[in-house]
Design a protein around this motif. Structure first.
Motif, short mmCIF file in Angstrom:
data_model
loop_
_atom_site.label_atom_id
_atom_site.label_comp_id
_atom_site.label_asym_id
_atom_site.label_seq_id
_atom_site.Cartn_x
_atom_site.Cartn_y
_atom_site.Cartn_z
N ALA A 195 0.81 -1.22 0.00
CA ALA A 195 0.00 0.00 0.00
C ALA A 195 0.85 1.28 0.00
CB ALA A 195 -0.92 -0.02 1.22
N ALA A 196 2.17 1.14 0.16
CA ALA A 196 3.04 2.33 0.22
C ALA A 196 3.31 2.87 -1.19
CB ALA A 196 4.35 1.96 0.92
N ASP A 197 4.01 4.00 -1.28
CA ASP A 197 4.30 4.62 -2.58
C ASP A 197 5.62 4.12 -3.14
OD1 ASP A 197 2.02 6.25 -2.74
OD2 ASP A 197 2.92 7.69 -1.33
N TRP A 198 5.55 3.46 -4.29
CA TRP A 198 6.73 2.86 -4.92
C TRP A 198 7.29 3.79 -5.99
CZ3 TRP A 198 8.55 -2.17 -3.64
CH2 TRP A 198 7.79 -2.81 -2.65
N VAL A 199 8.61 3.67 -6.22
CA VAL A 199 9.26 4.49 -7.24
C VAL A 199 10.07 3.60 -8.18
CG1 VAL A 199 9.42 6.51 -5.73
CG2 VAL A 199 11.33 4.88 -5.82
N ASP A 200 10.57 4.19 -9.26
CA ASP A 200 11.40 3.45 -10.22
C ASP A 200 12.60 2.82 -9.52
OD1 ASP A 200 13.58 3.01 -12.20
OD2 ASP A 200 12.12 3.84 -13.60
N GLN A 211 10.86 0.17 -6.49
CA GLN A 211 11.42 0.06 -5.15
C GLN A 211 10.70 1.01 -4.21
OE1 GLN A 211 15.93 -0.95 -6.41
NE2 GLN A 211 15.73 0.46 -4.71
N LEU A 212 10.85 0.74 -2.92
CA LEU A 212 10.28 1.64 -1.92
C LEU A 212 11.33 2.65 -1.50
CD1 LEU A 212 8.24 -0.25 0.81
CD2 LEU A 212 7.43 1.38 -0.90
N GLN A 263 13.00 6.51 2.99
CA GLN A 263 12.61 7.41 4.08
C GLN A 263 11.24 7.09 4.67
OE1 GLN A 263 13.46 8.43 0.95
NE2 GLN A 263 15.62 8.87 1.39
N GLY A 264 10.40 6.35 3.95
CA GLY A 264 9.03 6.15 4.41
C GLY A 264 8.93 5.43 5.74
N ALA A 265 7.89 5.74 6.49
CA ALA A 265 7.69 5.11 7.81
C ALA A 265 7.47 3.61 7.68
CB ALA A 265 6.50 5.76 8.52
N VAL A 266 6.73 3.20 6.66
CA VAL A 266 6.46 1.77 6.45
C VAL A 266 7.76 1.04 6.15
CG1 VAL A 266 5.26 0.10 4.98
CG2 VAL A 266 4.12 2.23 5.62
N THR A 267 8.61 1.65 5.29
CA THR A 267 9.90 1.05 4.96
C THR A 267 10.76 0.89 6.21
OG1 THR A 267 9.81 2.28 2.88
CG2 THR A 267 11.91 1.28 3.44
N GLN A 268 10.81 1.95 6.99
CA GLN A 268 11.70 1.92 8.16
C GLN A 268 11.24 0.92 9.22
OE1 GLN A 268 12.36 6.06 9.15
NE2 GLN A 268 13.74 6.32 7.41
N ALA A 269 9.92 0.77 9.36
CA ALA A 269 9.41 -0.23 10.31
C ALA A 269 9.77 -1.63 9.82
CB ALA A 269 7.90 -0.07 10.47
#
Ligand code: NI
Length: 227
Positions: free
Chosen positions: A23-28, A45-46, A49-55
């Motif tokens: 559900a997070a925002d993915w980039v190239d 890739q994710l 910096q995102g909170a979901v990534t860091q968790a």
């Protein structure tokens, strides 16, 4: 050293993490490409910096540091913070070798990549294609592990991710620098440690020969490790 390590995360943990990440925002995916691999890489890739990534990074790092098989096989010196990739609709990462040195911007860390790892977060039956294919002296093999399982493989190898033709493959990947740079020495230490563990389970840690072998293992690590 090419090793499949089961249950870094339980299947439930892996699938729960996958659902959060999805559900997070993915980039190239080319944000982390080395100069040689950008042209063959088509995935997402994710952002780090995102909170979901860091968790998710924190949960995986904790799981890795508690996993005896991983610690024994990798003898990690520095683990690059885990990243996440996503392949669907024909996305692929063509044949490449991982960059020998990785710079981690946020922490300023610089590591030599000795081992690469892919932690699968998707059940194999949920997508077609997406195998991790690795070339080794013993031949080329394809890997598609259950959710929560991880493949540890030499960063020196040529490898690719086969095009995903159905569903989506979300995985975690990272590189690490080992305390023992030489793959042959690292593998000997792994073999010895596994044998000591087996013998220790049979005879108990206090057994004289088990103690002696444990001593030899640690003294070899002292001799071979670069801390
Ligand atoms: Ni790679």
């Amino acid at each position: 050293m090419l090793l499949a390590i089961p249950d870094i995360l339980s299947r439930e943990q892996a699938l729960a993490m996958r659902a959060e990440l999805e559900a997070a925002d993915w980039v190239d995916g080319n944000v982390t490409s080395g100069s040689g691999s950008a042209s063959v890489k088509r995935n997402r890739q994710l952002p780090e910096q995102g909170a979901v990534t860091q968790a998710a990074q924190a949960q995986i790092t904790e799981a890795l540091m508690a996993n005896a098989a991983f610690l024994s096989a990798a003898l990690p010196h520095t683990v690059f913070p885990p990243l996440f990739n996503r392949y669907g609709g024909g996305e692929t990462f063509g044949l490449h070798v991982d960059n020998s040195i990785r710079f981690h911007g946020p922490s300023g860390a610089r590591i030599r990549t000795d081992l690469s790892a892919t932690l699968f977060l998707t059940d194999p039956e949920d997508y077609d294609g997406g195998e991790l294919e690795i070339e080794a002296h013993s031949g080329t093999k394809r890997y598609k592990l259950p959710a929560g399982h991880m493949l540890l493989y030499p960063s020196t190898s040529l490898h690719q991710v086969i095009s995903v033709t159905r569903g989506e493959r979300i995985s975690c990947f990272f590189w690490l620098q080992s305390l023992v740079a030489d793959p042959g020495e690292r593998e000997l230490l792994f073999d010895l440690d596994q044998t000591v563990q087996t013998l220790s389970a049979e005879r108990g840690k206090a057994d004289r020969e088990v103690l002696r072998l444990t001593q030899i293992y640690h003294n070899l690590v002292r001799k071979l490790a670069q801390v």
